[in-house]
Design a protein around this motif. Structure first.
Motif, short mmCIF file in Angstrom:
data_model
loop_
_atom_site.label_atom_id
_atom_site.label_comp_id
_atom_site.label_asym_id
_atom_site.label_seq_id
_atom_site.Cartn_x
_atom_site.Cartn_y
_atom_site.Cartn_z
N LEU A 113 -1.21 12.59 9.47
CA LEU A 113 -1.50 12.00 10.77
C LEU A 113 -0.85 12.76 11.91
O LEU A 113 -1.15 12.51 13.08
CB LEU A 113 -1.06 10.53 10.79
CG LEU A 113 -1.78 9.59 9.82
CD1 LEU A 113 -1.21 8.19 9.93
CD2 LEU A 113 -3.28 9.58 10.08
N LYS A 114 0.05 13.68 11.60
CA LYS A 114 0.68 14.49 12.63
C LYS A 114 -0.36 15.34 13.38
O LYS A 114 -0.10 15.82 14.49
CB LYS A 114 1.74 15.39 12.00
CG LYS A 114 2.72 16.00 12.98
CD LYS A 114 3.84 16.72 12.27
CE LYS A 114 4.79 17.38 13.26
NZ LYS A 114 5.53 16.40 14.08
N ASN A 115 -1.53 15.52 12.76
CA ASN A 115 -2.60 16.27 13.42
C ASN A 115 -3.08 15.60 14.70
O ASN A 115 -3.72 16.23 15.54
CB ASN A 115 -3.78 16.45 12.46
CG ASN A 115 -3.47 17.43 11.34
OD1 ASN A 115 -3.22 18.60 11.58
ND2 ASN A 115 -3.46 16.94 10.10
N PHE A 116 -2.77 14.30 14.86
CA PHE A 116 -3.18 13.58 16.07
C PHE A 116 -2.16 13.69 17.20
O PHE A 116 -2.35 13.08 18.25
CB PHE A 116 -3.38 12.08 15.75
CG PHE A 116 -4.67 11.77 15.05
CD1 PHE A 116 -5.89 11.86 15.71
CD2 PHE A 116 -4.67 11.38 13.71
CE1 PHE A 116 -7.07 11.55 15.06
CE2 PHE A 116 -5.85 11.08 13.05
CZ PHE A 116 -7.06 11.17 13.73
N GLY A 123 1.27 8.65 22.05
CA GLY A 123 2.54 8.87 22.73
C GLY A 123 3.54 9.64 21.91
O GLY A 123 4.55 10.12 22.44
N GLY A 124 3.28 9.78 20.60
CA GLY A 124 4.19 10.54 19.75
C GLY A 124 3.94 10.27 18.29
O GLY A 124 3.46 9.20 17.91
N VAL A 125 4.25 11.27 17.48
CA VAL A 125 4.17 11.14 16.02
C VAL A 125 5.56 11.38 15.45
O VAL A 125 6.20 12.39 15.75
CB VAL A 125 3.17 12.13 15.41
CG1 VAL A 125 3.14 11.98 13.89
CG2 VAL A 125 1.78 11.92 15.99
N ILE A 126 6.04 10.46 14.63
CA ILE A 126 7.38 10.55 14.05
C ILE A 126 7.25 10.70 12.54
O ILE A 126 6.50 9.96 11.90
CB ILE A 126 8.20 9.30 14.38
CG1 ILE A 126 8.33 9.12 15.89
CG2 ILE A 126 9.59 9.36 13.74
CD1 ILE A 126 8.94 7.80 16.30
N THR A 127 7.97 11.65 11.97
CA THR A 127 8.00 11.84 10.52
C THR A 127 9.37 11.43 9.99
O THR A 127 10.27 11.08 10.75
CB THR A 127 7.71 13.30 10.14
OG1 THR A 127 8.76 14.14 10.63
CG2 THR A 127 6.38 13.76 10.76
N ALA A 128 9.50 11.50 8.68
CA ALA A 128 10.74 11.07 8.03
C ALA A 128 11.94 11.90 8.44
O ALA A 128 13.09 11.47 8.28
CB ALA A 128 10.57 11.13 6.51
N PHE A 129 11.72 13.09 9.00
CA PHE A 129 12.82 13.99 9.33
C PHE A 129 13.22 13.94 10.80
O PHE A 129 14.16 14.64 11.20
CB PHE A 129 12.42 15.43 8.97
CG PHE A 129 11.89 15.58 7.57
CD1 PHE A 129 12.75 15.51 6.49
CD2 PHE A 129 10.54 15.74 7.33
CE1 PHE A 129 12.26 15.62 5.20
CE2 PHE A 129 10.04 15.85 6.05
CZ PHE A 129 10.91 15.79 4.96
N ASP A 130 12.55 13.12 11.60
CA ASP A 130 12.83 13.07 13.04
C ASP A 130 13.89 12.02 13.33
O ASP A 130 13.58 10.91 13.80
CB ASP A 130 11.55 12.79 13.82
CG ASP A 130 10.52 13.88 13.67
OD1 ASP A 130 10.93 15.05 13.52
OD2 ASP A 130 9.31 13.59 13.67
N ASP A 131 15.14 12.36 13.06
CA ASP A 131 16.23 11.39 13.21
C ASP A 131 16.38 10.89 14.64
O ASP A 131 16.38 9.68 14.90
CB ASP A 131 17.56 12.01 12.75
CG ASP A 131 17.55 12.35 11.27
OD1 ASP A 131 16.69 11.79 10.56
OD2 ASP A 131 18.37 13.16 10.82
N GLU A 132 16.54 11.82 15.58
CA GLU A 132 16.76 11.43 16.97
C GLU A 132 15.52 10.79 17.57
O GLU A 132 15.60 9.83 18.35
CB GLU A 132 17.18 12.65 17.79
CG GLU A 132 18.55 13.20 17.44
CD GLU A 132 19.65 12.18 17.70
OE1 GLU A 132 19.55 11.43 18.69
OE2 GLU A 132 20.61 12.13 16.91
#
Length: 513
Positions: A113-116, A123-132
């Motif tokens: 879904l990061k392709n969107f 407004g933003g795509v968050i993955t498991a590695f985006d701590d901040e």
């Protein structure tokens, strides 16, 4: 033999076959219909599939209203959960503008879904590695909820639907997609209570949550009670169906995209639409990019104000300005992003008066100095500032200011004496004008910027009592007469009280490391 004879006879005679008494089974692959979708007057209603009601011999389109309830989607891997989210996002983008619906995606699964992320509705795509990023997102949503509560209370409305019915449009409907709840709970357990609060209280404030998960175990009653709409794809554990639906005897066929839905307290099989019909993944990605490009072109004039605050790898002025909601003064310089709260940082030349810059050259100091000079030069070209520069012998700033208007440049440290005397005479003249009550004339004068990009120039000032006294008048008595001093060649060390009088921390109002 009789059947074959009748079949051949009818084909030869052109006799059409009578329709079956039953509708055909649902197709295994249904693309989103190309028909023009008619928007409903209320809600965020999107069609997502085609359902089958055998007992009534009826098949029809299945739509959901994202303003009426949160959505929970259960199913094993490879049976279409991610595809369904793609369908929802695509249908929202096609039928509603970015000012009406803002989408946030928390992808803790395949990250497809990061392709969107470039879609203007997102407004933003968050993955498991985006701590901040996820911390900033949760903080932003909580602040948005508080603001909406306060606004609704002032307007005398009790819910977001009432707010929209009253004709207000300042707040868009927020849709949060969370892919893989179990992974979110395992990796972000400290945020689980805050997210559960969004699920519980967000709907009345215009915030809808759509969650997917591969198993029902561990979800808990606290979550399910907040999801009015539920769907199940094929599950490995047959007990999962009863965990989601109460007294449901229908199970979906093991076909990708096939789900069980609840409609009017009855359960039906439903085949979900395929948003991007392609056999290979890279072909699907290309179709997604084309779709995003088309949608962004449609809303080319829209500026997304709902972006998740984050500090990018490269901070540019073009990134900072759109997220800064405060009005810039004539002599405010945008300089970066604050890490603690991801808020824009600016230098107000008419407020801090002096700026010291230190740090290692290969950690961005030189680039920052070049940026600062260019920003000041823009004001010089508009005759709103005059820049005096004492450069290093290596002449690092020379190529930036060469042949520019309203700039006085030298790499000879001794010339700082002449600069200080000239600047002081100008400031004394402004002081006399202001004492006569003509403040407006002083306000129309250009801003004077003295940039000492060589520590040798500081040494020249320190070694001459008279020059030091003049310098102290500039940064002290006359500092409010539109003058700004930049010391851009400070030692890369903590300030001490034994250092140069020019950069004494007792008079240094702002320092950038």
């Amino acid at each position: 033999a009789v059947v074959e004879y009748v079949k051949d006879y009818c084909e030869k005679k052109g006799i059409e076959r009578l329709p079956n008494i039953c509708l055909p089974p649902l197709p295994e692959n249904i693309g989103i219909p190309e028909k023009v979708y008619e928007r409903k007057e209320k809600g965020i209603v999107i069609p997502i599939g085609f359902y089958d009601d055998p007992s009534r011999q009826f098949q029809g389109e299945y739509s959901i209203d994202l303003m009426q309830g949160n959505i929970f989607i259960l199913g094993s891997s490879q049976y279409g959960k991610t595809t369904l989210l793609q369908t929802m996002i695509k249908q929202i983008a096609v039928n509603y503008s970015p000012s009406e619906v803002c989408i946030y995606i928390l992808d803790f699964a395949s990250m497809f879904l990061k392709n969107f992320s470039n879609l203007k509705h997102v407004g933003g795509v968050i993955t498991a590695f985006d701590d901040e990023k996820i911390k900033n997102f949760m903080k932003m949503i909580q602040e948005s909820m508080d603001l909406r509560r306060e606004t609704f209370s002032k307007l005398g409305v009790t819910s977001y639907s009432s707010y929209v019915e009253a004709g207000y449009k300042d707040f868009p409907n927020i849709i949060i997609f969370l892919e893989n709840l179990t992974a979110f709970k395992e990796l972000r357990g400290n945020l689980e209570d805050a997210f559960l609060n969004i699920c519980r209280d967000g709907l009345s404030l215009g915030i809808t949550v759509v969650i997917t998960n591969s198993q029902a175990g561990g979800i808990g009653f606290r979550y399910l009670t907040n999801f009015a709409t539920r769907m199940t794809f094929t599950c490995n554990n047959t007990m999962d169906y009863s965990a989601v639906f109460d007294r449901c005897k229908v199970t979906p066929k093991e076909i990708p995209g096939r789900t069980v839905i609840e409609l009017n307290k009855n359960f039906y099989e439903c085949q979900m639409y395929v948003p991007f019909d392609a056999e290979k993944e890279f072909e699907k990605v290309e179709m997604m990019r084309s779709f995003i490009k088309e949608m962004n072109a449609k809303y080319a004039d829209y500026r997304n104000t709902g972006l998740i605050p984050e500090v990018p790898d490269v901070v540019t002025k073009a990134y900072v300005m759109p997220i800064d909601d405060k009005k810039y003064g004539e002599f405010d310089l945008p300089v970066g992003i604050e890490y603690s709260d991801v808020s824009p940082v600016r230098i107000s030349m008419d407020q801090i008066h002096k700026l010291g810059i230190s740090g290692k050259d290969d950690y961005g100091k030189n680039e920052f100095i070049a940026y600062l000079v260019n920003e000041i030069l823009n004001k010089c070209l508009e005759n709103r500032a005059k820049l005096y520069v004492i450069d290093k012998v290596s002449r690092e700033v020379e190529k930036l200011v060469q042949d520019k208007e309203n700039v006085t440049y030298s790499w000879n440290a001794e010339d700082v004496k002449t600069y200080i005397e000239e600047i002081l005479e100008i400031l004394k003249g402004r002081y006399d004008i202001m004492m006569r009550g003509d403040t407006e004339s002083v306000n129309n004068e250009p801003f004077i910027v003295l940039m000492l990009n060589a520590k040798e120039a500081q040494g020249v000032i320190d070694s001459d009592r008279n020059v030091l006294a003049l310098y102290n008048d500039i940064v002290g008595k006359y500092k409010n007469l539109k003058v700004f001093v930049i010391l851009s060649d400070l030692e890369n060390q903590s300030p001490t009280y034994s250092m140069s009088q020019v950069q004494n921390p007792r008079t240094q109002e702002s320092r950038q490391d």
